[in-house]
Design a protein around this motif. Structure first.
Motif, mmCIF file in Angstrom:
data_model
loop_
_atom_site.group_PDB
_atom_site.id
_atom_site.type_symbol
_atom_site.label_atom_id
_atom_site.label_comp_id
_atom_site.label_asym_id
_atom_site.label_seq_id
_atom_site.Cartn_x
_atom_site.Cartn_y
_atom_site.Cartn_z
ATOM 1 N N ASP A 83 -0.241 -8.906 5.195
ATOM 2 C CA ASP A 83 -1.259 -8.353 6.026
ATOM 3 C C ASP A 83 -2.597 -9.314 5.977
ATOM 4 O O ASP A 83 -2.913 -9.973 5.183
ATOM 5 N N THR A 84 -3.186 -9.390 7.241
ATOM 6 C CA THR A 84 -4.231 -10.121 7.368
ATOM 7 C C THR A 84 -5.488 -9.225 7.582
ATOM 8 O O THR A 84 -5.117 -8.118 7.928
ATOM 9 N N ASP A 85 -6.540 -9.732 7.402
ATOM 10 C CA ASP A 85 -7.486 -8.947 7.755
ATOM 11 C C ASP A 85 -7.489 -8.232 9.295
ATOM 12 O O ASP A 85 -8.020 -7.193 9.424
ATOM 13 N N LEU A 86 -6.908 -8.925 10.050
ATOM 14 C CA LEU A 86 -6.594 -8.307 11.551
ATOM 15 C C LEU A 86 -5.940 -7.095 11.549
ATOM 16 O O LEU A 86 -6.102 -6.194 11.760
ATOM 17 N N THR A 87 -4.607 -7.209 10.900
ATOM 18 C CA THR A 87 -3.906 -6.228 10.917
ATOM 19 C C THR A 87 -4.120 -5.110 10.032
ATOM 20 O O THR A 87 -4.053 -4.103 10.344
ATOM 21 N N ALA A 88 -4.936 -5.629 8.974
ATOM 22 C CA ALA A 88 -5.383 -4.321 8.058
ATOM 23 C C ALA A 88 -6.350 -3.487 8.986
ATOM 24 O O ALA A 88 -6.422 -2.343 8.084
ATOM 25 N N LEU A 89 -6.824 -3.945 9.740
ATOM 26 C CA LEU A 89 -7.902 -3.033 10.636
ATOM 27 C C LEU A 89 -7.058 -1.817 11.136
ATOM 28 O O LEU A 89 -7.719 -0.695 11.213
ATOM 29 N N ALA A 90 -5.714 -1.907 11.376
ATOM 30 C CA ALA A 90 -4.894 -0.699 11.818
ATOM 31 C C ALA A 90 -4.700 0.258 10.748
ATOM 32 O O ALA A 90 -4.280 1.596 10.900
ATOM 33 N N GLU A 91 -5.045 -0.077 9.526
ATOM 34 C CA GLU A 91 -4.694 0.920 8.394
ATOM 35 C C GLU A 91 -5.610 1.770 8.325
ATOM 36 O O GLU A 91 -7.021 1.726 8.198
ATOM 37 N N ASN A 92 -5.254 3.076 7.639
ATOM 38 C CA ASN A 92 -5.815 4.212 7.429
ATOM 39 C C ASN A 92 -6.914 4.035 6.415
ATOM 40 O O ASN A 92 -6.124 4.046 5.231
ATOM 41 N N PRO A 93 -8.154 3.941 6.369
ATOM 42 C CA PRO A 93 -8.952 3.758 5.237
ATOM 43 C C PRO A 93 -8.914 5.093 4.411
ATOM 44 O O PRO A 93 -9.331 4.829 3.120
ATOM 45 N N GLU A 94 -8.429 6.019 4.707
ATOM 46 C CA GLU A 94 -8.272 7.276 3.804
ATOM 47 C C GLU A 94 -7.079 7.147 2.906
ATOM 48 O O GLU A 94 -7.179 8.012 2.040
ATOM 49 N N VAL A 95 -6.068 6.237 3.055
ATOM 50 C CA VAL A 95 -4.957 6.449 2.300
ATOM 51 C C VAL A 95 -4.821 5.084 1.549
ATOM 52 O O VAL A 95 -4.818 3.871 2.236
ATOM 53 N N THR A 96 -4.535 5.062 0.079
ATOM 54 C CA THR A 96 -4.266 3.723 -0.499
ATOM 55 C C THR A 96 -3.043 3.048 0.175
ATOM 56 O O THR A 96 -1.938 3.449 0.520
ATOM 57 N N VAL A 97 -3.264 1.657 0.213
ATOM 58 C CA VAL A 97 -2.093 0.867 0.414
ATOM 59 C C VAL A 97 -1.411 0.443 -0.829
ATOM 60 O O VAL A 97 -2.150 0.002 -1.945
ATOM 61 N N ARG A 98 -0.233 0.786 -0.839
ATOM 62 C CA ARG A 98 0.521 0.833 -2.218
ATOM 63 C C ARG A 98 0.910 -0.626 -2.630
ATOM 64 O O ARG A 98 1.031 -1.501 -1.970
ATOM 65 N N ALA A 99 0.862 -0.861 -3.838
ATOM 66 C CA ALA A 99 0.936 -2.013 -4.489
ATOM 67 C C ALA A 99 2.708 -2.196 -4.882
ATOM 68 O O ALA A 99 3.345 -1.034 -4.456
ATOM 69 N N ARG A 100 3.087 -3.472 -4.923
ATOM 70 C CA ARG A 100 4.320 -3.620 -5.303
ATOM 71 C C ARG A 100 4.735 -3.112 -6.706
ATOM 72 O O ARG A 100 4.129 -2.837 -7.547
ATOM 73 N N GLY A 101 6.153 -2.443 -6.507
ATOM 74 C CA GLY A 101 6.591 -1.888 -7.980
ATOM 75 C C GLY A 101 6.332 -0.409 -8.124
ATOM 76 O O GLY A 101 6.397 0.090 -9.362
ATOM 77 N N VAL A 102 5.560 0.255 -7.257
ATOM 78 C CA VAL A 102 5.192 1.598 -7.301
ATOM 79 C C VAL A 102 6.115 2.588 -6.447
ATOM 80 O O VAL A 102 6.438 2.207 -5.317
ATOM 81 N N MET A 103 6.367 3.871 -6.670
ATOM 82 C CA MET A 103 6.850 4.891 -6.030
ATOM 83 C C MET A 103 5.853 5.126 -5.064
ATOM 84 O O MET A 103 4.739 5.432 -5.135
ATOM 85 N N GLU A 104 6.477 5.820 -3.787
ATOM 86 C CA GLU A 104 5.614 6.372 -2.922
ATOM 87 C C GLU A 104 6.347 7.458 -2.208
ATOM 88 O O GLU A 104 7.633 7.337 -2.037
ATOM 89 N N LYS A 105 5.720 8.230 -1.529
ATOM 90 C CA LYS A 105 6.405 9.315 -0.605
ATOM 91 C C LYS A 105 5.687 10.325 -0.006
ATOM 92 O O LYS A 105 4.226 10.127 -0.058
ATOM 93 N N CYS A 106 6.084 11.252 0.736
ATOM 94 C CA CYS A 106 5.174 12.064 1.627
ATOM 95 C C CYS A 106 4.108 12.819 0.407
ATOM 96 O O CYS A 106 4.526 13.335 -0.416
ATOM 97 N N THR A 107 2.863 13.210 0.990
ATOM 98 C CA THR A 107 1.779 13.674 0.339
ATOM 99 C C THR A 107 1.420 15.021 1.110
ATOM 100 O O THR A 107 0.215 15.444 0.735
ATOM 101 N N PHE A 108 2.141 15.336 2.085
ATOM 102 C CA PHE A 108 1.693 16.679 2.922
ATOM 103 C C PHE A 108 0.264 16.083 3.473
ATOM 104 O O PHE A 108 -0.312 16.942 3.871
#
Lengths: 192, 943, 460
Positions: free
Chosen positions: B833-858
């Motif tokens: 991710d670059t500073d530019l592409t990161a702009l599209a990311e939703n600031p309300e939602v954590t960007v998950r790190a390597r090695g962790v589980m993730e799934k729908c949060t409703f």
């Protein structure tokens, strides 16, 4: 005239000779009678009348302590410190606690008994008066160790002769190599 | 994306300096666009930091716009929703509307004008153009896509007035040209068909994919599923869909009776149906039309006789409630035949409307005409505005023709194939950066308003056109207002109306009137009489790709990673065919095949799926790109080279195996249910008793609810068309990364919400069922009690929560999840991710790190935001106030989210309808997501 | 070694057979210390090779740590695969040691004497390999300590309902107890080594390890008490550890995992693979060091009988699993056992397991087989492979096809997966070689005791 306390060791080729010698030494009023055998021997222990060790009793309490401690941690963390809804399971779920409690108990026995053994035998140590005795441990011979409080040289000579007759190949004095008294180390009344 | 020909990685390598500079600029200033833009719904508010504001705008594709509401935060757009007030959107979106925000920050976008590949500036361009163009504008040709913008047409008009010599041409692939020709023939003028499927009771679709593609399909899908849901118990009232198609389409999957037939067979079937209908409608008198149709030599394949008979009977019985729909790709004759039939039946389900696009079906304005003129050297200057003829008019070899022009200019988002062959390249403003206007499929006008200042000095097509005019204010806002003023009947510019239209996103009373013109039976009869059906051993069909459309969206990793609804293949373009076709040609799934037509050939891996017509191979457009779009480059082949004209939707050809099997990156390996129908997918026929819900199991302990709200979801299998928009919406909302082709193949796709497809049999008839599958938020979640670190726990309002920063990644939870909806970060998917592409990311939602589980949060962030707002405003949470991203995007309202503790909430009503069940309910996990059975309404005579 | 070499004066099947030939009379201490004072020719190359493999392991581990678990073949739904398979397999191997030394000590089996030290060392090194995997397979291994209730200001604790926290307790306890038990047994022999060491340096080193043991009567008395105590607690560990490991699977609801028979089934399997590993290591050493008179065919025979018994238990478990699936009639369980395993993509593993672990060992009903070193070696190899495949089958097959067919997915391991497995083998052998070279791997004092008691028996 009296001499200061003297410690001696006698070497016997076989365990049988050693067993014959033990009562003699004791009758001669020697203290701190102990024996060194390559392999453990019930007969020797019996004739030395060494009391049962109390290590198991101590280990038992250590084990129970650790087991209960483990169970308490599991209970406390789940019910007191930070209760949370995990899969709608009840907070008190003691069946799930059992494995850890069991393992902790076993660990308690093992570690405590091992440590207590070292404590009881004053181990580890690199040096010991016996090691200074010539030939000690060089082969699978048996050794008898005793101390003669205020014994006179004449009485020692008699004892020595008697032991020689029983097959003691050599009888050597044990020179204290360090200040640490070895008395408590010995059998009677000293076992933990 | 390790191991992959990674998009992100290649970005990070490519001139990162350039856009890190751009990013610096972004960081420096809030790029609020010039001119006042009006927030949607509420009064204009000074943007408070961190508070999202919604703006209404529109996204035009192929000359038909879908109204959008874009959510901006701190002056940057982060999410796209549909505009409920817009006729083409009714609140829903298409997959490529969702990715608008990511394409905005696409690092591959052109950074500025270039001249012969050298960086240039707009100033220098303005010197060069129009430059020494003579007053009449002789020798200047403008090529536009089929565009419906009133502004552009206004400018073109004025240009024509000012410079009569200027010629205007239109080109975009996938034009409904056959429809225009057919309507011209049947009614005298080129018209668009406006469907009202909800009005019909019996629909016969001849390859018509009206639920998933074409003009207004979002609206049709919404209406269709609504009426089917409403009349689920009424075997006669519930619209019944007969469908004949050669490929597989979502509409086909939704049909009650489906026939797979090649185009030639389809024609035969259509004629047979028509004949049967004619017989019964016009008993006795046999006019020319009947003769033309009721021709013994045209009797269809006897194998399909029962279908034909039942369908015709049903159509006649339905009378005015009957409707015959034809796909855009069908031959003109078929369209004409359909109009005739509808006319005969007096169908009210179909009306006609003036096409919103400019010069529909006007051959003299076609790209072929342009090519000829170029070749003959009549054209000195060529201005290509936001279209890519070098790619999409492959068969015309447009690039050669272009060489004859003294000056060639290309305006585009990327330096694409056409740009490469042009002297001048100009960056166009992204839709979210533009002022402008456009028309919906029914003609209603929407104003396009920018949410952000152009990142790279992009300009709109209108701005460039305005260069040809002297008497206009060229600022984009002024142009938009000018066009608006034109539309206003009253002379003076009405500021209030302007603001209203910006606010609502659509201008009232701008839609075209629909008509049901008189059909010219004689002409039709004559035309149909000369109808020659060409049969061929192998028909190669082209169609728009369900994800990347005609290629303009093919630089979107999220779209590339979208599994095809049927083959489940992602990242790869396939030649799709039926097992029968494959067997005949000795092809196995994944083997490399060469498709050959007179026009050209392409080599692609083969994907085999059941339900295709034998003797048909389908290839999607939009691949084989060769521009500066790094994600798209080198993927697949340009299928345009298979046809000799842009108006052709396919060609006869041959197929041959040229290589061994390439393992296809599939998101799903089997579509069979392995005999588990009862607990996974349930069918329900209209009028039959719904199967009883599984009894609640006895439990040792009860899960007591600890909150006023209980969030839940209901998914209607009867409504889902498998359009995938919920998947993309979820990705955009929750910053879900892409993993690349290899990742997909290894089963590491990260989609929180996936759409499973099963083929179940209903009394022998294979039924495609799309099943959106996401975290079921089980009340007795099996994933939770196996986590050793309490990284996944339950919230009071019933959410199965994932604590990312506590997760150590044992993955035990995934093992114990019966639905396998948990996703694991096998690598650091955000390392590129670059500073530019990161702009599209939703600031309300954590960007998950390597090695962790993730799934729908409703969409827990939406829930909490709503709760906070309610608390601040000191009010209870309103009913249905919280809507998850997937539910918001769904065209058919198949996904309903809400508070199941509130009996009047939509979700509660939905789950209380008959037959609702929970998947794998017998496991006792008590999911918060319930499913409604797949509705069917087959004709009793056919079963 | 073939039955022919058994001296005629020994009446077979009796304990007298446990020491044969010169081993009955000579000074065993001297003889058994010889390996400590001299390096055999084959030792050096063997050490180099195994060390290289160990470095390979280190490399693979670092690579995994840096890049992420993604370099493995793991995927959704097969999220455990190789790492956990290896873990269960190594832990299983680690069982025979404690089983032989602790269980047989309590059962007063004389024949345990010559081989228990060897088996215990094997246990420890195997558990070392096993312990690597639960750590390494974590998404974020550097946070492994979150599974332990360390004092935390955030007061976030482990979730003790999870079998994985039980694992932590079980493995660490098992390892500690095994080490203590093994070392305690070694102390007197270290003392012998110290007393008879040729050089001062060695005398010093062994002296340190001997802790100053001098075989005093009072020492022997406490020593025996504690040794018995450790044996007493180690014995239940043999059962508990693999039971708990099996609960990683049994407590999950995956078809093919969720099965009550798992604890005993796993324990039996563990001992089977453990015994096989004892054979695999002991037979070569026995030949290389000419120890046929100390590790006699009688030993082989007894071990072989145990192998046969455990293999029968394992066989029963297989049958029970299939029977329960059929009897229960659960659609998922049925398709897992009968479609996926017996006939489906994992049929090779299923049938291979049965042949290696159940059918092949049945040959041990033959006395000749039980007493033939080459055969036992070959058989043990088969069983070892079979046991690994069995774990692979249980773990991967169940994961790859569970409930929703949409998430069915085939599994293929990556190169790194293989490297790590081979690497742990190398590391294990490396440690074993060091052990054989520098530690009295036949318990001198115990064998002497055996020698004496046998002599007494004879004279009686």
């Amino acid at each position: 005239m009296t001499l200061p306390e003297a410690r001696w060791m006698a070497r016997f080729a076989t365990e049988r000779d050693l067993l014959d010698a033990i009562p003699i030494v004791r009758r001669a009023g020697a203290t701190d009678v102990d024996a060194a055998t390559p392999v453990e021997s019930d007969a020797v222990l019996d004739s030395l009348e060494i009391r049962r060790s109390r290590i198991p009793t101590a280990a038992f309490f250590a084990a129970v302590g650790l087991g209960v401690g483990a169970w308490w941690i599991e209970w406390w963390t789940r019910n007191e410190s930070f209760p949370s809804d995990v899969g709608a399971r009840p907070n008190v779920s003691s069946w799930a606690d059992l494995p850890i409690v069991f393992e902790s108990t076993v660990l308690g026995v093992a570690v405590s008994s091992f440590v207590l053994l070292l404590v009881a035998l004053r181990l580890p140590r690199l040096r010991h008066p016996w090691f200074a005795v010539a030939q000690f441990g060089a082969d699978d011979a048996c050794w008898l160790a005793w101390a003669e409080p205020h014994a006179s040289s004449s009485r020692h000579a008699d004892l020595a002769a008697e032991l020689a007759a029983l097959g003691a190949t050599t009888i050597l004095p044990v020179l204290p190599d360090d200040a640490e008294p070895d008395a408590v180390e010995n059998g009677a009344g000293s076992s933990l | 994306m390790p191991g992959d020909d990674g998009h992100a990685s290649s970005i990070s390598r490519r001139n990162w300096l350039a856009y890190s500079a751009a990013t610096a600029a972004l960081a420096a200033c809030q790029r609020a666009p010039r001119g006042k833009i009006i927030p949607y719904g509420r009064a204009p508010s000074s943007a408070r930091p961190g508070v999202p504001i919604e703006y209404a705008t529109a996204h035009e594709v192929d000359g038909r716009a879908v109204g959008l509401i874009v959510v901006a935060r701190d002056g940057r757009p982060i999410k796209v929703e549909g505009n409920p007030a817009h006729p083409s959107s009714v609140g829903a979106t298409r997959v490529f509307d969702q990715t608008l925000v990511t394409s905005l920050y696409d690092p591959d976008r052109a950074r500025g004008p270039t001249n012969h590949g050298q960086p240039a500036s707009w100033q220098t361009f303005e010197k060069a153009f129009p430059g020494d163009l003579d007053a009449r504008g002789e020798g200047l040709a403008i090529l536009l896509p089929r565009i419906s913008s009133p502004l552009v047409s206004m400018l073109l008009e004025r240009t024509k007035q000012a410079r009569s010599g200027v010629r205007v041409y239109f080109h975009s692939p996938l034009e409904p040209d056959n429809v225009w020709s057919a309507t011209k023939l049947a009614f005298g003028s080129a018209l668009d068909v406006l469907l009202h499927p909800a009005k019909a009771r019996v629909v016969l679709s001849l390859g018509g994919d009206f639920l998933a593609t074409g003009a207004g399909h979002l609206r049709h899908a919404r209406a269709w599923s609504a009426i089917r849901r409403e009349r689920a118990d009424d075997i006669d009232g519930m619209p019944r869909l007969y469908l004949v198609e050669s490929q597989k389409t979502p509409t086909g999957a939704a049909a009650d009776h489906r026939l797979a037939a090649s185009r030639a067979e389809m024609v035969a079937i259509a004629r047979a149906v028509a004949a049967a209908v004619m017989k019964s409608t016009a008993a006795g008198e046999r006019g020319g039309l009947e003769k033309a149709i009721v021709d013994p030599s045209w009797e269809g394949d006897t194998a399909h006789a029962p279908f034909v008979a039942a369908c015709a009977k049903d159509l006649v019985r339905a009378g005015t409630d009957a409707l015959v729909v034809v796909g855009d790709d069908a031959p003109v004759e078929l369209h004409v035949l359909a109009y005739v039939l509808n006319a005969r039946l007096g169908s009210t389900g179909q009306t006609f409307i003036r096409p919103p696009v400019l010069a529909p079906g006007d051959r003299s304005a076609s790209i072929e005409a342009l090519t000829d003129r170029l070749s003959s050297g009549e054209i000195e200057r060529l201005l290509v505005l936001d279209t890519n003829p070098v790619y999409s008019a492959r068969s015309l070899h447009f690039e050669r023709a272009m060489k004859n022009a003294r000056m060639s200019i290309c305006l585009g988002l990327y330096e694409n194939e056409t740009a490469r062959h042009c002297q001048w390249f100009l960056p166009i403003a992204h839709p979210l950066e533009s002022w402008g206007d456009t028309r919906a499929h029914d003609g209603s006008v929407s104003v396009i308003q920018p949410l952000i200042e152009p990142l790279y000095s992009g300009r709109t097509a209108a701005e460039v056109l305005a260069l040809l005019l002297t008497d206009v204010d060229r600022s984009p806002l002024a142009l938009a207002k000018a066009s608006f003023g034109e539309r206003q009947s009253k002379g003076s510019f009405d500021e209030e109306a302007w603001e209203t239209s910006l606010r609502t996103g659509v201008e009232a009373e701008t839609s075209f009137g629909t008509a049901r013109p008189e059909i010219r039976e004689a002409d039709c009869a004559e035309f149909l009489h000369e109808w020659q059906v060409q049969r061929s051993a192998l028909e190669i069909h082209l169609r728009a790709d369900p994800a990347v459309h005609d290629g303009r969206f093919s630089n979107e990793p999220r779209l590339l990673e979208l599994p095809d609804p049927f083959s489940r293949v992602a990242w790869i373009q396939c030649a799709t065919m039926s097992p029968g076709t494959a067997r005949a040609a000795g092809i196995i799934d994944g083997s490399l095949v060469r498709l050959k037509t007179e026009a050209g050939e392409v080599t692609l891996p083969a994907a085999i799926i059941s339900g295709f017509a034998n003797g048909v191979v389908s290839v999607t457009l939009g691949w084989g790109r060769d521009g500066s779009e790094l994600a798209a480059r080198g993927r697949g082949a340009n299928a345009h080279s298979l046809v000799s004209s842009c108006r052709e939707w396919g060609a006869p050809g041959e197929i041959a195996v040229v290589g061994g099997g390439v393992p296809l990156p599939r998101s799903q390996e089997t579509d069979s249910l392995e005999g588990r129908e009862e607990t996974i997918v349930r069918l329900r026929r209209a009028g039959t008793q719904a199967p009883p819900d599984e009894p609640r199991r006895l439990t040792l302990f009860d899960a007591e609810s600890r909150s006023v709200h209980a969030w839940g979801m209901t998914i209607d299998l009867g409504a889902c068309t498998g359009c995938n928009v919920c998947v993309v919406a979820c990705q955009v909302e929750n910053n879900v990364p892409v993993v690349g082709a290899r990742g997909v193949q290894q089963g590491r796709i990260m989609h929180w919400l996936r759409i499973d497809r099963y083929v179940v049999s209903d009394e022998g008839a294979p039924i495609d069922v799309f099943m959106p599958m996401l975290c079921q938020h089980c009340e007795r979640a099996p994933c939770e009690y196996v986590c050793p670190v309490k990284a996944t726990v339950h919230s009071d309002d019933g959410l199965n929560e994932m604590v990312y920063n506590r997760c150590v990644g044992t993955r035990f939870c995934s093992n114990n999840c019966p639905y396998k909806v948990r996703r694991f970060n096998w690598f650091d998917y955000h390392e590129h991710d670059t500073d530019l592409t990161a702009l599209a990311e939703n600031p309300e939602v954590t960007v998950r790190a390597r090695g962790v589980m993730e799934k729908c949060t409703f969409c827990v962030q939406r829930i909490r935001t709503a709760e906070h707002t309610a608390t601040v405003e000191d009010r209870p949470l309103a009913r249905d106030e919280v809507v998850s991203a997937c539910a918001a995007a769904c065209p058919t309202e198949a996904i309903v989210f809400g508070d199941i503790a509130d009996p009047l909430a939509r979700v509660s009503k939905a789950r209380s309808t008959a037959g609702s069940y929970s998947v794998l309910g017998e496991l006792g996990t008590e999911p918060r997501v319930r499913y409604l059975p797949r509705r069917r309404n087959p004709n009793p005579e056919l079963t | 070694m073939s039955p022919a070499t058994v001296p005629a004066d020994v009446d077979e099947e009796s304990d007298q057979e446990l020491l044969t030939g010169r081993a009955r009379h000579e000074d065993l201490a001297e003889r058994l210390l010889e390996p400590l004072w001299s390096t055999p020719r084959w030792m050096k190359p063997a050490l180099i090779v195994t060390f290289a493999m160990t470095l390979m392991l280190v490399g693979a581990v670092l690579y995994t740590m840096v890049s992420g678990i993604g370099v493995w073949g793991n995927r959704i739904p097969v999220v455990w695969a190789f790492a956990i398979t290896n873990f269960v397999w190594w832990i299983g191997i680690g069982h025979a040691g404690t089983f032989i030394s602790a269980f047989l000590l309590l059962l007063e089996q004389k024949w345990r004497a010559s081989i228990n030290r060897f088996a215990e060392a094997m246990t420890i090194f195997a558990v070392m390999q096993a312990a690597l995997f639960p750590l390494l397979h974590l998404g974020r291994p550097w946070y492994f300590y979150w599974l332990v209730p360390y004092p935390s200001t955030m007061s976030i604790w482990p979730q003790f309902r999870s079998a994985l926290t039980w694992d932590v307790a079980a493995i660490s306890t098992y390892f500690t107890v095994s080490v203590l038990f093994w070392y305690l047994g070694l102390v007197p022999d270290f003392a012998v080594a110290r007393d008879r060491a040729p050089t001062k340096a060695r005398r010093l080193v062994y002296g340190v390890f001997a802790l100053g043991w001098r075989g005093s009567a009072s020492g022997w008395m406490r020593y025996r008490t504690v040794y018995a105590l450790l044996a007493g607690v180690a014995a239940p560990l043999v059962v508990s550890v693999h039971s708990i490991v099996s609960m990683d699977f049994a407590t999950a609801q995956l078809p093919g995992w969720h099965s009550e028979i798992f604890p005993p089934f796993f324990v039996a399997g563990a001992i089977l693979s453990g015994l096989a590993m004892v054979f695999l290591l002991m037979l070569p050493v026995r030949r290389l060091y000419r120890l046929e008179e100390v590790i006699t065919v009688r030993h082989l025979d007894m071990l072989a009988r145990f192998t046969l018994v455990t293999s029968c238990i394992v066989g029963y478990s297989y049958a029970a699993e299939a029977y329960n699936a059929a009897y229960g009639g659960d659609v998922f369980e049925m398709s897992q056992i009968f479609s996926t395993r017996a006939r489906g993509p994992f049929a090779w593993a299923f049938w291979g397991t049965i042949v290696c672990n159940v059918l092949a060992p049945q040959i041990l009903w033959l006395r000749r087989a039980r007493r033939s070193a080459p055969f036992l070696f070959a058989l043990s190899f088969a069983v070892q492979v079979g046991m690994w495949v069995e774990r692979f089958l249980i773990i991967v097959a169940s994961q790859s096809r569970d409930f929703l067919p949409s998430s069915f997915r085939t599994y293929t391991p990556s190169f790194i997966d293989g490297t790590i497995l081979v690497g742990t083998l190398g590391c294990f052998l490396f440690l074993m070689l060091l052990f054989i070279r520098y530690v009295p791997f036949i318990p001198i004092r115990e064998v002497q005791r055996l020698q004496r008691s046998l002599a007494e028996e004879r004279s009686a």
